[in-house]
Design a protein around this motif. Structure first.
Motif, PDB file in Angstrom:
ATOM      1  N   ASP A 144       0.824  -1.200   0.000  1.00 40.89           N
ATOM      2  CA  ASP A 144       0.000   0.000   0.000  1.00 40.89           C
ATOM      3  C   ASP A 144       0.858   1.250   0.000  1.00 40.89           C
ATOM      4  O   ASP A 144       1.949   1.283   0.566  1.00 40.89           O
ATOM      5  CB  ASP A 144      -0.908   0.032   1.237  1.00 40.89           C
ATOM      6  CG  ASP A 144      -2.072  -0.928   1.103  1.00 40.89           C
ATOM      7  OD1 ASP A 144      -2.379  -1.301  -0.041  1.00 40.89           O
ATOM      8  OD2 ASP A 144      -2.664  -1.285   2.127  1.00 40.89           O
ATOM      9  N   LYS A 145       0.308   2.278  -0.598  1.00 38.63           N
ATOM     10  CA  LYS A 145       0.967   3.579  -0.639  1.00 38.63           C
ATOM     11  C   LYS A 145       0.548   4.355   0.608  1.00 38.63           C
ATOM     12  O   LYS A 145      -0.637   4.401   0.945  1.00 38.63           O
ATOM     13  CB  LYS A 145       0.517   4.303  -1.904  1.00 38.63           C
ATOM     14  CG  LYS A 145       1.146   5.632  -2.120  1.00 38.63           C
ATOM     15  CD  LYS A 145       0.665   6.197  -3.445  1.00 38.63           C
ATOM     16  CE  LYS A 145       1.124   7.601  -3.642  1.00 38.63           C
ATOM     17  NZ  LYS A 145       0.609   8.168  -4.891  1.00 38.63           N
ATOM     18  N   VAL A 146       1.505   4.952   1.309  1.00 39.25           N
ATOM     19  CA  VAL A 146       1.228   5.719   2.513  1.00 39.25           C
ATOM     20  C   VAL A 146       1.610   7.169   2.247  1.00 39.25           C
ATOM     21  O   VAL A 146       2.723   7.448   1.795  1.00 39.25           O
ATOM     22  CB  VAL A 146       2.026   5.181   3.721  1.00 39.25           C
ATOM     23  CG1 VAL A 146       1.774   6.042   4.944  1.00 39.25           C
ATOM     24  CG2 VAL A 146       1.666   3.747   4.001  1.00 39.25           C
ATOM     25  N   GLU A 199      -6.991   9.014  -7.813  1.00 35.45           N
ATOM     26  CA  GLU A 199      -5.653   9.006  -8.395  1.00 35.45           C
ATOM     27  C   GLU A 199      -5.298  10.422  -8.821  1.00 35.45           C
ATOM     28  O   GLU A 199      -6.108  11.135  -9.410  1.00 35.45           O
ATOM     29  CB  GLU A 199      -5.595   8.085  -9.611  1.00 35.45           C
ATOM     30  CG  GLU A 199      -5.297   6.657  -9.287  1.00 35.45           C
ATOM     31  CD  GLU A 199      -3.972   6.469  -8.554  1.00 35.45           C
ATOM     32  OE1 GLU A 199      -2.952   7.059  -8.968  1.00 35.45           O
ATOM     33  OE2 GLU A 199      -3.960   5.741  -7.565  1.00 35.45           O
ATOM     34  N   GLU A 210     -12.566   4.451   6.658  1.00 34.49           N
ATOM     35  CA  GLU A 210     -12.595   4.122   5.221  1.00 34.49           C
ATOM     36  C   GLU A 210     -12.901   5.384   4.423  1.00 34.49           C
ATOM     37  O   GLU A 210     -13.801   6.152   4.757  1.00 34.49           O
ATOM     38  CB  GLU A 210     -13.669   3.070   4.957  1.00 34.49           C
ATOM     39  CG  GLU A 210     -13.563   2.394   3.627  1.00 34.49           C
ATOM     40  CD  GLU A 210     -12.411   1.412   3.557  1.00 34.49           C
ATOM     41  OE1 GLU A 210     -11.906   1.218   2.436  1.00 34.49           O
ATOM     42  OE2 GLU A 210     -12.030   0.850   4.586  1.00 34.49           O
ATOM     43  N   GLU A 225      -3.309   5.312   4.380  1.00 35.25           N
ATOM     44  CA  GLU A 225      -2.701   4.018   4.109  1.00 35.25           C
ATOM     45  C   GLU A 225      -3.686   3.240   3.255  1.00 35.25           C
ATOM     46  O   GLU A 225      -4.686   2.735   3.762  1.00 35.25           O
ATOM     47  CB  GLU A 225      -2.422   3.266   5.402  1.00 35.25           C
ATOM     48  CG  GLU A 225      -1.399   3.935   6.280  1.00 35.25           C
ATOM     49  CD  GLU A 225      -1.131   3.140   7.541  1.00 35.25           C
ATOM     50  OE1 GLU A 225      -0.709   1.970   7.409  1.00 35.25           O
ATOM     51  OE2 GLU A 225      -1.351   3.681   8.624  1.00 35.25           O
ATOM     52  N   GLY A 226      -3.402   3.164   1.985  1.00 31.74           N
ATOM     53  CA  GLY A 226      -4.350   2.519   1.069  1.00 31.74           C
ATOM     54  C   GLY A 226      -5.615   3.357   1.009  1.00 31.74           C
ATOM     55  O   GLY A 226      -5.598   4.494   0.581  1.00 31.74           O
ATOM     56  N   LYS A 227      -6.740   2.789   1.467  1.00 27.86           N
ATOM     57  CA  LYS A 227      -8.006   3.524   1.485  1.00 27.86           C
ATOM     58  C   LYS A 227      -8.427   3.893   2.896  1.00 27.86           C
ATOM     59  O   LYS A 227      -9.568   4.252   3.138  1.00 27.86           O
ATOM     60  CB  LYS A 227      -9.106   2.674   0.833  1.00 27.86           C
ATOM     61  CG  LYS A 227      -8.874   2.443  -0.633  1.00 27.86           C
ATOM     62  CD  LYS A 227     -10.021   1.686  -1.247  1.00 27.86           C
ATOM     63  CE  LYS A 227      -9.796   1.516  -2.736  1.00 27.86           C
ATOM     64  NZ  LYS A 227     -10.934   0.887  -3.395  1.00 27.86           N
ATOM     65  N   LYS A 228      -7.494   3.818   3.833  1.00 25.91           N
ATOM     66  CA  LYS A 228      -7.790   4.119   5.238  1.00 25.91           C
ATOM     67  C   LYS A 228      -7.155   5.455   5.621  1.00 25.91           C
ATOM     68  O   LYS A 228      -5.994   5.706   5.322  1.00 25.91           O
ATOM     69  CB  LYS A 228      -7.228   3.035   6.163  1.00 25.91           C
ATOM     70  CG  LYS A 228      -7.735   1.656   5.857  1.00 25.91           C
ATOM     71  CD  LYS A 228      -8.949   1.373   6.649  1.00 25.91           C
ATOM     72  CE  LYS A 228      -9.362  -0.083   6.425  1.00 25.91           C
ATOM     73  NZ  LYS A 228     -10.570  -0.406   7.057  1.00 25.91           N
TER      74      LYS A 228
END
Length: 138
Positions: free
Chosen positions: A2-4, A68, A63, A25-28
């Protein structure tokens, strides 16, 4: 993997300067609120986060939708300028901070209740002990 990404927003909230750290963090999304005293300089903020990032208490992850980002430099520049002019924090960040505040409040209540019950039990036992001592004629 995941991208942070981490975003820091510093603003004035009577009577202190406050920093809101948003960590994606990702979708969080998780958030932490940091209170500065006087108006911090960029260098001071940078040093603070280098030294204290691991000690920050982030809220539970919420969530959120992730968009992008495309690489148009002029659009990115306008977006950065717009963010500099914006006041306050985003609603997702506010929700995460509120969730963290609620958790701390419940923890504090539980701790206070346990402490109060322990004190009452101690007093009760002390009272019982005094009654037994009086009964024995001491």
């Amino acid at each position: 993997m995941d991208k942070v990404s981490v975003t820091v927003t510093v603003f004035f909230e009577e009577p202190f300067w406050v920093g809101v750290v948003e960590r994606m963090e990702g979708k969080k999304l998780s958030v932490c609120k940091v209170t500065f005293g006087a108006e911090p300089r960029e260098k001071e903020i940078h040093e603070f986060f280098l030294k204290n990032y691991d000690r920050l208490r982030f809220s539970p992850a919420v969530e959120t939708a992730v968009k992008e980002v495309h690489g148009n430099p002029k659009r990115m520049q306008r977006k950065a300028r717009k963010q500099m002019e914006d006041k306050g924090i985003g609603t997702k960040s506010q929700q995460a901070l509120k969730l963290q505040q609620e958790q701390r409040k419940t923890e504090r209540r539980v701790f206070g209740r346990e402490k109060k019950e322990a004190e009452e039990l101690r007093k009760f036992e002390l009272k019982q002990q005094k009654r037994k001592e009086k009964h024995r004629g001491r």
